[in-house]
Scaffold this motif. Structure first.
Motif, PDB file in Angstrom:
ATOM      1  N   CYS A  13       0.824  -1.218   0.000  1.00 26.57           N
ATOM      2  CA  CYS A  13       0.000   0.000   0.000  1.00 26.57           C
ATOM      3  C   CYS A  13       0.860   1.271   0.000  1.00 26.57           C
ATOM      4  N   TYR A  15      -0.114   4.289   0.404  1.00 27.93           N
ATOM      5  CA  TYR A  15      -0.570   5.239   1.435  1.00 27.93           C
ATOM      6  C   TYR A  15       0.061   4.874   2.787  1.00 27.93           C
ATOM      7  N   LEU A  37      -5.726  -7.564   3.010  1.00 29.84           N
ATOM      8  CA  LEU A  37      -6.874  -6.740   2.590  1.00 29.84           C
ATOM      9  C   LEU A  37      -7.917  -7.546   1.815  1.00 29.84           C
ATOM     10  N   LYS A  40     -10.152  -9.181   5.337  1.00 33.95           N
ATOM     11  CA  LYS A  40      -9.908  -8.230   6.435  1.00 33.95           C
ATOM     12  C   LYS A  40     -10.342  -8.830   7.775  1.00 33.95           C
ATOM     13  N   LYS A  52      -9.867   0.628   5.149  1.00 37.74           N
ATOM     14  CA  LYS A  52      -8.644   0.775   4.350  1.00 37.74           C
ATOM     15  C   LYS A  52      -7.415   0.940   5.231  1.00 37.74           C
ATOM     16  N   THR A  53      -6.271   0.519   4.691  1.00 35.39           N
ATOM     17  CA  THR A  53      -4.989   0.847   5.329  1.00 35.39           C
ATOM     18  C   THR A  53      -4.486   2.129   4.678  1.00 35.39           C
ATOM     19  N   PRO A  54      -3.724   2.941   5.437  1.00 36.87           N
ATOM     20  CA  PRO A  54      -3.229   2.716   6.792  1.00 36.87           C
ATOM     21  C   PRO A  54      -4.200   3.213   7.867  1.00 36.87           C
ATOM     22  N   GLU A  65      -6.958   7.557   7.231  1.00 38.02           N
ATOM     23  CA  GLU A  65      -6.620   8.434   6.106  1.00 38.02           C
ATOM     24  C   GLU A  65      -5.157   8.906   6.234  1.00 38.02           C
ATOM     25  N   SER A  66      -4.377   8.524   5.227  1.00 38.09           N
ATOM     26  CA  SER A  66      -2.933   8.765   5.312  1.00 38.09           C
ATOM     27  C   SER A  66      -2.575  10.248   5.436  1.00 38.09           C
TER      28      SER A  66
HETATM   29  N1  LIG Z   1      -7.494   7.799   0.945  1.00 38.91           N
HETATM   30  C1  LIG Z   1      -6.935   6.661   1.649  1.00 38.91           C
HETATM   31  C2  LIG Z   1      -6.636   5.583   0.655  1.00 38.91           C
HETATM   32  C3  LIG Z   1      -6.151   4.295   1.320  1.00 38.91           C
HETATM   33  C4  LIG Z   1      -6.325   3.082   0.419  1.00 38.91           C
HETATM   34  O1  LIG Z   1      -6.853   3.162  -0.707  1.00 38.91           O
HETATM   35  N2  LIG Z   1      -5.871   1.923   0.925  1.00 38.91           N
HETATM   36  C5  LIG Z   1      -6.047   0.704   0.177  1.00 38.91           C
HETATM   37  C6  LIG Z   1      -4.765  -0.116   0.134  1.00 38.91           C
HETATM   38  S1  LIG Z   1      -3.454   0.771  -0.647  1.00 38.91           S
HETATM   39  C7  LIG Z   1      -7.063  -0.177   0.884  1.00 38.91           C
HETATM   40  O2  LIG Z   1      -7.037  -0.309   2.082  1.00 38.91           O
HETATM   41  N3  LIG Z   1      -7.926  -0.826   0.122  1.00 38.91           N
HETATM   42  C8  LIG Z   1      -8.841  -1.779   0.657  1.00 38.91           C
HETATM   43  C9  LIG Z   1     -10.242  -1.528   0.245  1.00 38.91           C
HETATM   44  O3  LIG Z   1     -10.506  -0.485  -0.383  1.00 38.91           O
HETATM   45  O4  LIG Z   1     -11.084  -2.380   0.539  1.00 38.91           O
HETATM   46  C10 LIG Z   1      -5.677   7.099   2.405  1.00 38.91           C
HETATM   47  O5  LIG Z   1      -5.040   8.061   1.959  1.00 38.91           O
HETATM   48  O6  LIG Z   1      -5.365   6.517   3.469  1.00 38.91           O
END
Ligand SMILES: N[C@@H](CCC(=O)N[C@@H](CS)C(=O)NCC(=O)O)C(=O)O
Length: 221
Positions: A13, A15, A37, A40, A52-54, A65-66
């Motif tokens: 990831c 982010y 992921l 989960k 979502k991570t992180p 939110e990163s």
């Molecule tokens: N806007 C979020 C984006 C985070 C994101 O897209 N993470 C992805 C992995 S890189 C995730 O967890 N995806 C799992 C999902 O959407 O179910 C941030 O900046 O933290």
């Protein structure tokens, strides 16, 4: 900051990597907790409003939110990674947002179902890169001179993808963009950027791309 910090992570990831880079730049001890992921865990779903991570766990508090995680770290620990002046700081935040858009274009690129879509999406990335190159200054090591900033933390993980993409084919992302190429090299040589992903990241990313059932995965077959 006394609470032990935990970065809830996924190895690929970008982010997560930007948050890890900021933690490392600021010398904040933390440990990562990787999750799958595609499956989960319940504890994660319970504490993650977006799924979502992180996540950054600060004692019993959860930050998601990163960009928000990065701002929290900026508010609580030195050295500062944002410029002191409000207008410059706003400019840096704008380019961080631009970095998130580029990450979305990268996902669109590697998920492109066919050759013509792949070409069109490569061209989208290339045009954003040209725009970014115009924002850089000759002789600057990083985004805004010799000091590493939050914008650098965002683009380290962006550029890391291209170590793998460039091995698949020359998609013409970099040609004529000397400032961008110099910036990319400086970021990839930065300790925090190197440490933000595991050494097997290229292998993991390659395996991930091969599994996409996309134009890229067919190129790699
Ligand atoms: N806007 C979020 C984006 C985070 C994101 O897209 N993470 C992805 C992995 S890189 C995730 O967890 N995806 C799992 C999902 O959407 O179910 C941030 O900046 O933290």
């Amino acid at each position: 900051m006394s609470a032990p910090l935990v970065l809830v992570s996924h190895p690929l990831c970008p982010y997560v990597q930007r948050a890890a880079i900021v933690l490392i730049e600021k010398g904040i001890p933390f440990h990562r907790r990787d999750i799958d992921l595609s499956n989960k865990p319940d504890w994660f779903l319970k504490i993650s409003p977006m799924g979502k991570t992180p996540l950054l766990l600060v004692g019993d508090d959860v930050i998601f939110e990163s960009a928000v995680i990065c701002e929290y770290l900026e508010d609580t620990a030195l050295p500062r990674l944002h410029p002191a002046e409000a207008l410059r700081r706003a400019e840096h935040r704008s380019w961080m947002e631009f970095g998130s858009v580029v990450l979305q274009l990268i996902a669109a690129f590697y998920n492109a179902p066919d050759e013509s879509t792949l070409r069109a999406r490569a061209a989208d990335i290339r045009s954003r890169f040209a725009r970014l190159d115009e924002a850089l200054h000759d002789g600057s090591t990083y985004f805004a001179g010799d000091r590493f900033s939050m914008v650098d933390a965002v683009f380290g993980p962006v550029f890391r993808y291209f170590d793998v993409f460039d091995q698949i084919e020359d998609f013409g992302f970099w040609q004529g963009l000397a400032r961008l190429q110099n910036w990319r090299s400086a970021l990839m040589g930065r300790r925090s950027v190197a440490m933000a992903a595991s050494p097997d990241y290229p292998l993991l990313l390659s395996a991930f791309l091969r599994g996409r059932d996309s134009a890229i995965s067919r190129r790699m077959a």
